[in-house]
Design an enzyme around this catalytic site. Structure first.
Site, PDB file in Angstrom:
ATOM      1  NE  ARG A 164      -4.233  -1.372   0.107  1.00 56.37           N
ATOM      2  CZ  ARG A 164      -4.377  -2.133  -1.042  1.00 56.37           C
ATOM      3  NH1 ARG A 164      -3.352  -2.666  -1.933  1.00 56.37           N
ATOM      4  NH2 ARG A 164      -5.421  -3.082  -1.059  1.00 56.37           N
ATOM      5  CD  GLU A 209      -2.964   3.154  -5.689  1.00 53.62           C
ATOM      6  OE1 GLU A 209      -1.704   3.036  -5.413  1.00 53.62           O
ATOM      7  OE2 GLU A 209      -3.684   2.338  -6.153  1.00 53.62           O
ATOM      8  CG  HIS A 262      -2.693  -0.705  -7.129  1.00 52.30           C
ATOM      9  ND1 HIS A 262      -3.329  -0.228  -5.895  1.00 52.30           N
ATOM     10  CD2 HIS A 262      -2.510  -2.119  -6.807  1.00 52.30           C
ATOM     11  CE1 HIS A 262      -3.465  -0.866  -5.326  1.00 52.30           C
ATOM     12  NE2 HIS A 262      -3.181  -2.416  -5.690  1.00 52.30           N
TER      13      HIS A 262
END
Ligand code: DGY
Length: 323
Positions: free
Chosen positions: A242, A271, A289
């Site tokens: 994360r 993000e 991601h």
């Protein structure tokens, strides 16, 4: 009997959407644009089940909305720091996630980042694509050898262990780790791993530091300026967990000043906004991601959501209940 009504917040793999349609009275967010807080609140008022993903803020404001109909949050993703579990419990909502099915895929991306950062593949590709490659030469784009180096895992759960598996058996890496929950001797012995007594000890010893702890308050900016400063000068920081575990500004400063050698990042605080400082760091490999982004894994994640819903609607305990 009428089918339970379900709201899915983003587009899911077609195979999973088809299954959902058979079993439930399902509404998809056809636009595939992230829903706003008022839209999410309405979803909780109008549907029996809400299926969010890891980018939907299922916070207190959403969960405390009046006249809720929803009883279960069946989330698509292993991480659940986007859901306020205390608020969900207070509101009597069941919450499930999708562990295990994305472990291998995410470990693959951690290794991709590690190798790409060490071997400067992003820089190489940018050079080639811009037509600036002047040909092979002994000093061109030399990176760092990975084989035989020390991988330090911050957190040693499923994804860290799968990363250690690849690093140890594929690249002969030594494995060290810190985790408040000690894994079994069997796990430790399997990777000849060395437990460290603190995060700091890992940082001082590792050539590659890989983040594998959950996000959220307890790990917010765990990798701050001081801890990044404890890493070896030639070390790399890898994050497939994360974004908010790392203080972006501190990392950018370290990358620019070369107090560490580089970073491989799949996740970012805030993000999809990206701190523009990262774009100035040639020694950072940046991915949007992609940890679980294989066709097979995304289908498996969706099917795991379905299993959890199926259990819930058959009055059984969902296998992946987190609240
Ligand atoms: C998760 O599931 O938590 C990942 O971050 C998305 O792949």
């Amino acid at each position: 009997m009428s089918k339970p009504t379900v709201l899915v917040t983003r587009k899911w793999p077609a195979e999973v959407e088809a299954e959902l349609k058979i079993k439930y009275d399902v509404t998809f967010n056809e636009s595939d644009v992230a829903m706003t807080i008022p839209e999410l609140q309405k979803a909780f008022q109008n549907y029996d089940c809400v299926c969010p993903t890891v980018t939907d803020p299922i916070n207190e404001e959403v969960l405390s909305v009046e006249n809720k109909k929803a009883k279960i949050i069946a989330s698509f993703g292993v991480g659940f720091n986007h859901i306020d579990l205390d608020a969900a419990k207070k509101e009597g909502l069941v919450v499930t996630n999708t562990p295990e099915v994305l472990t291998a895929c995410t470990a693959d991306i951690a290794m991709t980042l590690l190798l790409s950062a060490a071997r400067r593949t992003g820089e190489g590709e940018r050079e080639l694509r811009s037509g600036e490659w002047a040909g092979w030469r002994p000093t061109h784009l030399r990176g760092t050898q990975v084989t035989g180096k020390t991988l330090g895992c911050i957190g040693f759960g499923r994804i860290a262990q799968a990363t250690a598996d690849r690093a140890h058996f594929g690249f002969g890496m030594k494995i060290i780790f810190s985790d408040p929950y000690m894994p079994s001797d069997e796990v430790i012995n399997k990777y000849s791993a060395t437990p460290c007594s603190s995060v700091e000890e890992v940082l001082e010893k590792a050539d590659f530091v890989s983040i594998h702890c959950p996000g959220g308050e307890s790990t917010y900016h765990l990798m701050n300026k001081e801890r990044i400063g404890m890493m070896k000068k030639g070390a790399y920081l890898i994050n497939s967990a994360r974004g908010d575990v790392i203080d972006n500004d501190a990392l950018i400063e370290a990358l620019k000043n070369k107090t560490i050698a580089g970073a491989g990042l799949d996740v970012f605080e805030g993000e999809p906004e990206l701190n523009p400082g990262f774009l100035e760091c040639e020694n950072a490999v940046l991915l949007p991601h992609l940890g679980s982004a294989s066709i097979e894994t995304r289908i498996a994640m969706g099917m795991r959501v379905l299993e959890n819903m199926e259990a819930y609607y058959n009055n059984k305990e969902p296998g992946d209940r987190v609240a």
